[in-house]
Enzyme design. Structure first.
Site, PDB file in Angstrom:
ATOM      1  CG  ASN A   1      -1.084   4.977  -2.801  1.00  0.00           C
ATOM      2  OD1 ASN A   1      -2.166   4.457  -3.021  1.00  0.00           O
ATOM      3  ND2 ASN A   1      -0.495   4.898  -1.613  1.00  0.00           N
TER       4      ASN A   1
ATOM      5  CB  SER B   1      -3.893   1.107  -4.346  1.00  0.00           C
ATOM      6  OG  SER B   1      -2.548   1.516  -4.119  1.00  0.00           O
ATOM      7  CB  CYS B   2      -3.831   4.381   0.418  1.00  0.00           C
ATOM      8  SG  CYS B   2      -3.948   4.393   2.209  1.00  0.00           S
TER       9      CYS B   2
ATOM     10  CG  ASN C   1      -2.418  -0.844  -1.242  1.00  0.00           C
ATOM     11  OD1 ASN C   1      -2.352  -1.329  -0.102  1.00  0.00           O
ATOM     12  ND2 ASN C   1      -1.996   0.370  -1.512  1.00  0.00           N
TER      13      ASN C   1
END
Ligand code: FMN
Length: 375
Positions: A150, A152-153, A217
């Site tokens: 991840n 991309s949060c 995302n």
């Protein structure tokens, strides 16, 4: 009967439809229900080493448009159409120790369904890179089939976490390399769409050893302000912070990101995410070249894990393939990749010449004024 199975980054999927990392995959019970409903794979809600605490109050709401007006609002009311989801939910509020026995249980119960672990740690120093490796080793020993990192949060404050990693090419490479050092299964990287040129971060991730890129995302965004209360439609004690937009509104935006990636890399693997709720939507991603697609918002609104969504996706793909005589997804993957071209390559009306903005008599540019003759 059309064969929906597909091989992506060396993993055999019963069908190319996955639940994305999000509330639909936040628990073992949800994931097992999802497999029962027919999803080919799932990406778990992002797993971290340390506990996180979410904001007080709702973490996700849905923005809807009135069918007979232009009103856009998150308020619940009849006769509306879904425009987008908006969320400021952090990664899983359960730590890796909670997840490990559950990952084992899921894989034991559904050995032929694909379980991808989404993971995230800090990235600021060697100790934190070792945290990425610890997460990888633990989930891998529990039997997961692959990883999605991840990067991309969109709502992490730390400069070395989430989409802040995806905005830093060096971190994209370094973290991917650290994970690849210990991973024995494929590693996908989920990039943020919030950069100037996603091709650069994808290139850095591939250089670090990524086996695939997932995109998108959610897009950084704010809820609207209610014209009556003058408060943001989602807030805690009046305050709001940047969150992420998903659902139908981001389908064209995510497709544009995917098209950029497809043009830049041939022979690489991509998982398409953003605004998918039926096969027509998924098809756009496949025709651009994606090998799998992932769904979040539409599944959240369909009994939490999307039983009707997956039914419609597989039925739509079967019908499409049978109608056109395709034997497998390989037959139509990427067949519209070459249709996305530079603006200058789009045909102009026959009688007019296109100058691309370089000469002085081009449309949009005033002709220089006649110079006065000075004798
Ligand atoms: C409430 C919510 C929580 C999410 N949590 C995560 C997460 O933990 N990790 C992650 O990689 N993406 C997360 N996402 C992003 C989704 O996986 C997906 O990329 C995004 O919602 C776009 O897909 P959609 O248009 O189908 O919703 C979350 C999305 C929502 C709406």
């Amino acid at each position: 009967m059309a064969d929906l199975s597909t091989t992506f980054t060396g993993i055999r999927f019963p069908n190319p439809f996955l639940l994305a990392s999000a509330p639909p995959t936040e628990s073992d019970s949800n994931i097992m229900r999802a497999f029962e409903a027919g999803w080919g794979g799932v990406v778990t809600k992002t797993i971290g080493l340390h506990p996180v605490v979410n904001v007080k109050g709702p973490k996700t709401k849905f923005l809807r448009a009135d069918n007979s007006d232009v009103r856009l609002s998150m308020s619940k009311r009849p006769n509306t159409t879904l425009v987008a989801s908006w969320n400021w939910e952090l990664i899983s509020d359960k730590t890796v120790d909670w997840w490990i026995p559950r990952l084992e249980k899921i894989k034991k119960a559904y050995p032929d369904r694909i379980l991808i672990a989404s993971i995230m740690a800090g990235s600021g120093n060697d100790k934190e890179l070792r945290n990425w490796q610890a997460l990888t080793t633990m989930c891998q020993d529990a039997g997961v089939d692959g990883f999605e990192l991840n990067f991309s949060c969109p709502h992490m404050d730390r400069i070395d976490m989430g989409s802040n990693v995806g905005k830093d090419k060096v971190l994209c490479s370094v973290v991917t390399m650290a994970v690849k050092e210990v991973a024995k299964v494929p590693v996908w990287v989920k990039l943020t769409p919030a950069t100037a040129n996603i091709v650069e971060e994808a290139e850095a991730s591939f250089r670090g050893g990524a086996d695939a890129i997932s995109s998108s995302n959610t897009f950084p965004s704010l809820p609207l302000i209610d014209p009556n209360t003058l408060d943001f439609e989602m807030n805690v004690e009046g305050y709001v912070s940047s969150g992420g937009l998903g659902g139908p509104a981001i389908l064209p935006l995510s497709l544009a990101k995917m098209a950029q990636l497809m043009k830049a890399f041939s022979g690489k693997a991509f998982s398409g995410i953003g605004g998918i709720s039926n096969f027509d939507h998924a098809l756009s991603y496949f025709l651009l070249g994606c090998g799998t697609v992932q769904v979040c918002t539409a599944a959240m609104l369909d009994s939490a894990i999307g039983p009707n969504v997956i039914k419609a996706l597989t039925a739509g793909m079967t019908e499409f393939m049978e109608k056109r005589g395709y034997a497998s997804a390989d037959d139509f993957r990427g067949i519209r990749r070459d249709r996305v071209v530079a603006h200058s390559q789009i045909k102009r009306p026959e009688q007019l010449e296109y100058h691309g903005g370089y000469e002085d008599d081009v449309e949009g540019y005033a002709k220089p004024a006649e110079q006065p003759v000075t004798a």
